[in-house]
Write a protein that holds these residues in place. Structure first.
Motif, PDB file in Angstrom:
ATOM      1  N   GLU A  67      28.348 -18.853  71.189  1.00  0.00           N
ATOM      2  CA  GLU A  67      27.815 -19.908  72.060  1.00  0.00           C
ATOM      3  C   GLU A  67      26.745 -19.348  72.988  1.00  0.00           C
ATOM      4  O   GLU A  67      25.707 -19.982  73.217  1.00  0.00           O
ATOM      5  CB  GLU A  67      28.941 -20.532  72.878  1.00  0.00           C
ATOM      6  CG  GLU A  67      29.818 -21.506  72.118  1.00  0.00           C
ATOM      7  CD  GLU A  67      29.138 -22.857  71.896  1.00  0.00           C
ATOM      8  OE1 GLU A  67      28.053 -23.081  72.481  1.00  0.00           O
ATOM      9  OE2 GLU A  67      29.681 -23.665  71.138  1.00  0.00           O
ATOM     10  N   ARG A  68      26.982 -18.154  73.518  1.00  0.00           N
ATOM     11  CA  ARG A  68      25.994 -17.546  74.415  1.00  0.00           C
ATOM     12  C   ARG A  68      24.678 -17.295  73.690  1.00  0.00           C
ATOM     13  O   ARG A  68      23.598 -17.557  74.230  1.00  0.00           O
ATOM     14  CB  ARG A  68      26.547 -16.236  74.978  1.00  0.00           C
ATOM     15  CG  ARG A  68      27.627 -16.418  76.016  1.00  0.00           C
ATOM     16  CD  ARG A  68      28.080 -15.090  76.591  1.00  0.00           C
ATOM     17  NE  ARG A  68      29.049 -15.302  77.659  1.00  0.00           N
ATOM     18  CZ  ARG A  68      29.618 -14.323  78.362  1.00  0.00           C
ATOM     19  NH1 ARG A  68      29.303 -13.069  78.099  1.00  0.00           N
ATOM     20  NH2 ARG A  68      30.481 -14.602  79.322  1.00  0.00           N
ATOM     21  N   LEU A  70      23.523 -18.801  70.998  1.00  0.00           N
ATOM     22  CA  LEU A  70      22.866 -20.040  70.594  1.00  0.00           C
ATOM     23  C   LEU A  70      22.263 -20.791  71.775  1.00  0.00           C
ATOM     24  O   LEU A  70      21.344 -21.597  71.595  1.00  0.00           O
ATOM     25  CB  LEU A  70      23.866 -20.950  69.862  1.00  0.00           C
ATOM     26  CG  LEU A  70      24.402 -20.424  68.530  1.00  0.00           C
ATOM     27  CD1 LEU A  70      25.394 -21.415  67.922  1.00  0.00           C
ATOM     28  CD2 LEU A  70      23.262 -20.144  67.560  1.00  0.00           C
ATOM     29  N   ARG A  71      22.765 -20.532  72.978  1.00  0.00           N
ATOM     30  CA  ARG A  71      22.254 -21.227  74.152  1.00  0.00           C
ATOM     31  C   ARG A  71      21.109 -20.481  74.842  1.00  0.00           C
ATOM     32  O   ARG A  71      20.572 -20.953  75.833  1.00  0.00           O
ATOM     33  CB  ARG A  71      23.383 -21.456  75.163  1.00  0.00           C
ATOM     34  CG  ARG A  71      24.357 -22.546  74.726  1.00  0.00           C
ATOM     35  CD  ARG A  71      25.618 -22.531  75.579  1.00  0.00           C
ATOM     36  NE  ARG A  71      26.548 -23.561  75.129  1.00  0.00           N
ATOM     37  CZ  ARG A  71      26.793 -24.694  75.793  1.00  0.00           C
ATOM     38  NH1 ARG A  71      26.176 -24.934  76.939  1.00  0.00           N
ATOM     39  NH2 ARG A  71      27.647 -25.583  75.327  1.00  0.00           N
ATOM     40  N   LYS A  72      20.755 -19.316  74.331  1.00  0.00           N
ATOM     41  CA  LYS A  72      19.638 -18.578  74.916  1.00  0.00           C
ATOM     42  C   LYS A  72      18.348 -19.348  74.701  1.00  0.00           C
ATOM     43  O   LYS A  72      18.133 -19.930  73.638  1.00  0.00           O
ATOM     44  CB  LYS A  72      19.521 -17.195  74.284  1.00  0.00           C
ATOM     45  CG  LYS A  72      20.580 -16.199  74.735  1.00  0.00           C
ATOM     46  CD  LYS A  72      20.343 -14.837  74.099  1.00  0.00           C
ATOM     47  CE  LYS A  72      21.364 -13.828  74.573  1.00  0.00           C
ATOM     48  NZ  LYS A  72      21.154 -12.501  73.913  1.00  0.00           N
ATOM     49  N   THR A  73      17.474 -19.323  75.707  1.00  0.00           N
ATOM     50  CA  THR A  73      16.201 -20.028  75.586  1.00  0.00           C
ATOM     51  C   THR A  73      15.295 -19.359  74.560  1.00  0.00           C
ATOM     52  O   THR A  73      14.500 -20.011  73.897  1.00  0.00           O
ATOM     53  CB  THR A  73      15.485 -20.091  76.948  1.00  0.00           C
ATOM     54  OG1 THR A  73      15.361 -18.755  77.467  1.00  0.00           O
ATOM     55  CG2 THR A  73      16.278 -20.935  77.931  1.00  0.00           C
ATOM     56  N   LYS A 199      32.532 -24.331  80.626  1.00  0.00           N
ATOM     57  CA  LYS A 199      31.380 -24.290  79.725  1.00  0.00           C
ATOM     58  C   LYS A 199      31.688 -23.390  78.529  1.00  0.00           C
ATOM     59  O   LYS A 199      32.209 -22.282  78.694  1.00  0.00           O
ATOM     60  CB  LYS A 199      30.142 -23.798  80.470  1.00  0.00           C
ATOM     61  CG  LYS A 199      29.634 -24.791  81.509  1.00  0.00           C
ATOM     62  CD  LYS A 199      28.423 -24.265  82.250  1.00  0.00           C
ATOM     63  CE  LYS A 199      27.900 -25.290  83.262  1.00  0.00           C
ATOM     64  NZ  LYS A 199      26.754 -24.780  84.036  1.00  0.00           N
ATOM     65  N   ASN A 201      30.139 -21.380  76.679  1.00  0.00           N
ATOM     66  CA  ASN A 201      29.613 -20.010  76.637  1.00  0.00           C
ATOM     67  C   ASN A 201      30.115 -19.150  77.792  1.00  0.00           C
ATOM     68  O   ASN A 201      29.708 -17.992  77.917  1.00  0.00           O
ATOM     69  CB  ASN A 201      28.086 -20.018  76.636  1.00  0.00           C
ATOM     70  CG  ASN A 201      27.508 -20.698  77.870  1.00  0.00           C
ATOM     71  OD1 ASN A 201      28.139 -21.565  78.470  1.00  0.00           O
ATOM     72  ND2 ASN A 201      26.296 -20.325  78.249  1.00  0.00           N
TER      73      ASN A 201
END
Length: 311
Positions: A67-68, A70-73, A199, A201
């Protein structure tokens, strides 16, 4: 300590863990199947040994790490595959702690049990420790008188602690100065912490348990209390003072972060039980005095009520 069971590795939990492994591993595999870069990580978890509890924690920690990523900008290139050493490096104790909290909620496993967590719940207050310990000890004595087992299970320990803390929570408006406003503020802090902690992540692993205001705004608040010129700030200052005086918020001054110095206010650890939060320190979110003033009247409103795993 002899009365407290402090592990969840018994046979009675085996089926829960196996069900959890099946659920989480399927979820992770489905998510990772769309991104080849996670192939090695998934293979590592599939080949991992250990107790059922350790394996479930491993899968849930991997889900957090994915999750971390995939959530990176700025995502990595799809042709880059993460290797085993990188998984070991990222799979920290904080991530595992967040994973433990998540699986306890998802699969209805006890979380607040054992002597070490009972000590954490004391918030460095011996009276609070004796009170919480006394409630558990009373249950052990009653069991002994009835010739029942005095070795309390994790589920029994958590049930006793939750009941005791819920009673204190309900009595707050009558027990402390500005009780209604104190309860409203603490509830807002707890709800914010819940939202941040839930959350997927786990950005502040193992979770958020406090807030902070800048030291500059702290001086502004002190000045308002001294001058008596701003009724709203005065009320906020009195409410915070009441929280601190009754050990409901634990204060840490001059904490440096993002180039500023902050006054960090952690929830008393017993309130972490009330809001289903971890007991570790370190996770906090900066807020302005205007945010806290709004909480006194409206409470905390989640930016997105659909975010979270525990809803």
């Amino acid at each position: 300590a002899d009365c407290l069971q402090d592990t969840l590795d018994g046979d009675e939990w085996h089926s829960t863990y196996e069900n959890g492994i099946a659920t989480v591993s399927t979820r992770v595999a489905e998510k990772a199947s769309r991104y080849p870069k996670f192939t090695t990580w998934v293979s590592e978890r599939e080949a991992a040994s250990g107790t059922p509890r350790e394996r479930l924690l491993g899968w849930r920690a991997l889900e957090i790490l994915i999750e971390r990523e995939l959530r990176k900008t700025q995502l990595t290139f799809e042709f880059i595959e993460f290797d085993s050493p990188e998984l070991v490096q990222r799979d920290s104790s904080d991530v595992r702690a967040a994973a433990e909290l998540f699986i306890s909620r998802e699969f209805d496993l006890p979380y607040y049990y054992g002597l070490s967590r009972l000590a954490y719940l004391a918030s460095s207050n011996i009276e609070q420790f004796l009170w919480l310990s006394g409630d558990i000890f009373e249950e052990c004595v009653s069991a002994a008188l009835l010739r029942k087992a005095t070795h309390l299970t994790p589920a029994s320990q958590e049930r006793i602690l939750r009941k005791s803390i819920k009673g204190v929570w309900r009595e707050l408006p009558q027990r402390v100065r500005y009780g209604t406003q104190v309860m409203r503020l603490l509830e807002a802090v707890g709800n914010l912490a819940q939202w941040e902690t839930e959350k997927p992540n786990a950005p502040y692993s193992p979770g958020v348990t406090g807030i902070a205001i800048s030291m500059a705004e702290r001086e502004l608040l002190k000045s308002a209390l001294k001058r008596g010129s701003d009724s709203q700030l005065i009320l906020l200052g009195e409410v915070l003072a009441s929280c601190i005086a009754h050990n409901l918020l634990e204060i840490s001054l001059n904490q440096k972060c993002k180039g500023q110095y902050w006054m960090v206010m952690y929830l008393n650890r017993m309130l972490c039980v009330q809001f289903g939060l971890p007991l570790q320190y370190g996770g906090w979110r900066e807020k302005r005095l205007s945010d806290l003033q709004g909480w006194l009247t409206k409470g905390f409103v989640r930016p997105d009520e659909n975010v979270g795993l525990f809803k």
